[in-house]
Design an enzyme around this catalytic site. Sequence first.
Site, PDB file in Angstrom:
ATOM      1  N   HIS A 269     -56.406 -87.971 -34.671  1.00 15.13           N
ATOM      2  CA  HIS A 269     -55.010 -88.114 -35.106  1.00 15.13           C
ATOM      3  C   HIS A 269     -54.361 -86.852 -34.540  1.00 15.13           C
ATOM      4  O   HIS A 269     -54.813 -85.743 -34.866  1.00 15.13           O
ATOM      5  CB  HIS A 269     -54.904 -88.140 -36.639  1.00 15.13           C
ATOM      6  CG  HIS A 269     -53.490 -88.120 -37.129  1.00 15.13           C
ATOM      7  ND1 HIS A 269     -52.875 -89.221 -37.699  1.00 15.13           N
ATOM      8  CD2 HIS A 269     -52.552 -87.139 -37.101  1.00 15.13           C
ATOM      9  CE1 HIS A 269     -51.619 -88.897 -38.016  1.00 15.13           C
ATOM     10  NE2 HIS A 269     -51.400 -87.639 -37.661  1.00 15.13           N
ATOM     11  N   HIS A 271     -53.020 -83.518 -33.456  1.00 11.97           N
ATOM     12  CA  HIS A 271     -52.700 -82.259 -34.139  1.00 11.97           C
ATOM     13  C   HIS A 271     -52.742 -81.137 -33.118  1.00 11.97           C
ATOM     14  O   HIS A 271     -53.439 -81.213 -32.110  1.00 11.97           O
ATOM     15  CB  HIS A 271     -53.682 -82.012 -35.297  1.00 11.97           C
ATOM     16  CG  HIS A 271     -55.115 -82.032 -34.884  1.00 11.97           C
ATOM     17  ND1 HIS A 271     -55.843 -83.197 -34.763  1.00 11.97           N
ATOM     18  CD2 HIS A 271     -55.948 -81.038 -34.515  1.00 11.97           C
ATOM     19  CE1 HIS A 271     -57.062 -82.917 -34.359  1.00 11.97           C
ATOM     20  NE2 HIS A 271     -57.155 -81.610 -34.192  1.00 11.97           N
TER      21      HIS A 271
HETATM   22  P1  M7G Z   1     -60.165 -80.627 -33.944  1.00  7.87           P
HETATM   23  O1  M7G Z   1     -59.700 -80.165 -32.622  1.00  7.87           O
HETATM   24  O2  M7G Z   1     -60.016 -82.096 -34.234  1.00  7.87           O
HETATM   25  O3  M7G Z   1     -61.667 -80.309 -34.195  1.00  7.87           O
HETATM   26  O4  M7G Z   1     -59.363 -79.779 -35.011  1.00  7.87           O
HETATM   27  P2  M7G Z   1     -62.550 -79.017 -34.447  1.00  7.87           P
HETATM   28  O5  M7G Z   1     -62.800 -79.004 -35.950  1.00  7.87           O
HETATM   29  O6  M7G Z   1     -63.822 -79.328 -33.716  1.00  7.87           O
HETATM   30  O7  M7G Z   1     -61.808 -77.847 -33.926  1.00  7.87           O
HETATM   31  C1  M7G Z   1     -59.284 -80.114 -36.353  1.00  7.87           C
HETATM   32  C2  M7G Z   1     -58.855 -78.865 -37.095  1.00  7.87           C
HETATM   33  O8  M7G Z   1     -58.593 -79.218 -38.436  1.00  7.87           O
HETATM   34  C3  M7G Z   1     -59.937 -77.797 -37.113  1.00  7.87           C
HETATM   35  O9  M7G Z   1     -59.399 -76.561 -36.689  1.00  7.87           O
HETATM   36  C4  M7G Z   1     -60.420 -77.781 -38.564  1.00  7.87           C
HETATM   37  O10 M7G Z   1     -60.824 -76.484 -38.995  1.00  7.87           O
HETATM   38  C5  M7G Z   1     -59.206 -78.266 -39.308  1.00  7.87           C
HETATM   39  N1  M7G Z   1     -59.520 -78.969 -40.554  1.00  7.87           N
HETATM   40  C6  M7G Z   1     -60.505 -79.864 -40.724  1.00  7.87           C
HETATM   41  N2  M7G Z   1     -60.465 -80.336 -42.005  1.00  7.87           N
HETATM   42  C7  M7G Z   1     -61.379 -81.333 -42.541  1.00  7.87           C
HETATM   43  C8  M7G Z   1     -59.420 -79.733 -42.650  1.00  7.87           C
HETATM   44  C9  M7G Z   1     -58.886 -79.848 -43.966  1.00  7.87           C
HETATM   45  O11 M7G Z   1     -59.336 -80.594 -44.834  1.00  7.87           O
HETATM   46  N3  M7G Z   1     -57.798 -79.078 -44.214  1.00  7.87           N
HETATM   47  C10 M7G Z   1     -57.260 -78.221 -43.284  1.00  7.87           C
HETATM   48  N4  M7G Z   1     -56.202 -77.496 -43.624  1.00  7.87           N
HETATM   49  N5  M7G Z   1     -57.746 -78.107 -42.036  1.00  7.87           N
HETATM   50  C11 M7G Z   1     -58.828 -78.861 -41.715  1.00  7.87           C
END
Ligand code: M7G
Length: 331
Positions: A269, A271
Amino acid sequence: MADSAAKRETDSDEPDDLSLKVKRPKFDNENGRGVGAKDSEPKNILSGFSVSKVLSDSAREKNIFVHGKLADQEAVIILEKTPIREDTLAELLSGSTLKLELKNDIYSTYRLQAPSHLNEIKTTVVCPATEKHVKKYQRQESSLVEETGEDYRSITLPYIQKQSFSMQWVFNILEKKAEADRIVYEDPDPKVGFVLLPDFKWDQKQVDDLYLIAIVHPRDIKSLRDLTSEHLPLLQNIFQKGKEAILQRYNLPASKLRVYLHYQPSYYHLHIHFTKLGYDAPGCGVERAHLLADVIQNIQSDSQYYKTRTLYFPLRADDGLLSKFKEAGRL
Ligand code: M7G
């Protein structure tokens, strides 16, 4: 447009002074699926955690990722020592006990035992954790994959449609069912709107490792690959208003920010990551991070840029997507 949260918290011009005013994080409720947040937990839910395996650890980063069971459910916990803050130095030096380890000429080393509130460990709990979570945090070799536009449609897209992480946490944020009190800025417009809030990797105690994410309101954009000129207003809006909100809240100018998308992301999604320049955030390397400014320019010069370009990214050894690329003879 709502920008209630995006207001200055102090009049000081010093970023470090401002950082001290940043609100403290709050944890979600005990099973990690809840949508509320509490200032303090009534009991230590981790006392019942049984360790199955250390997935990775780092002496340099002072963290450890552990797989185990919590009340019979699979769980991953991440423990991480936090930076020593300048604003707590005086209290740390005067309020701790000090034990001498060695003394030699002008050199001496000590073990300093800090008051408990200055000795916190940032703790993240994923429960129930899926096998994919366990793999995500397991230290592994990676291979660089070369994905053409056609590979995306024939290999990656069918895989992510079946295999990606649940996006419930994203929808909870967009619907204000979780983390609503952490929102730094929101533009509620359904087409160009987004929610900007601290990434859960950031404890918000200092701006040195500032990490926020902007989650878009439209729900049909999976990743960089879906972006075309149709999305320029959305991307420009996030870039502009995200930078403004961070300047207002944290007194950090745009020139101190690294604003980028991951490809592949973990969550499909759209971001955008906002991190402080100079902070070596996980996943900010050239093999995974695409600067939003470049993305906007590339789409401006060719609307189909990300549909047609070959993109490169690392995949871990046991990532199912890597097997799909191997099966297709692409690696
Ligand atoms: P990504 O690029 O999809 O993946 O980023 P990555 O985790 O491999 O970097 C998703 C981002 O969302 C990451 O920086 C996560 O730390 C952050 N994130 C994930 N979750 C499950 C949460 C959450 O529940 N709350 C918040 N605030 N951030 C999250």
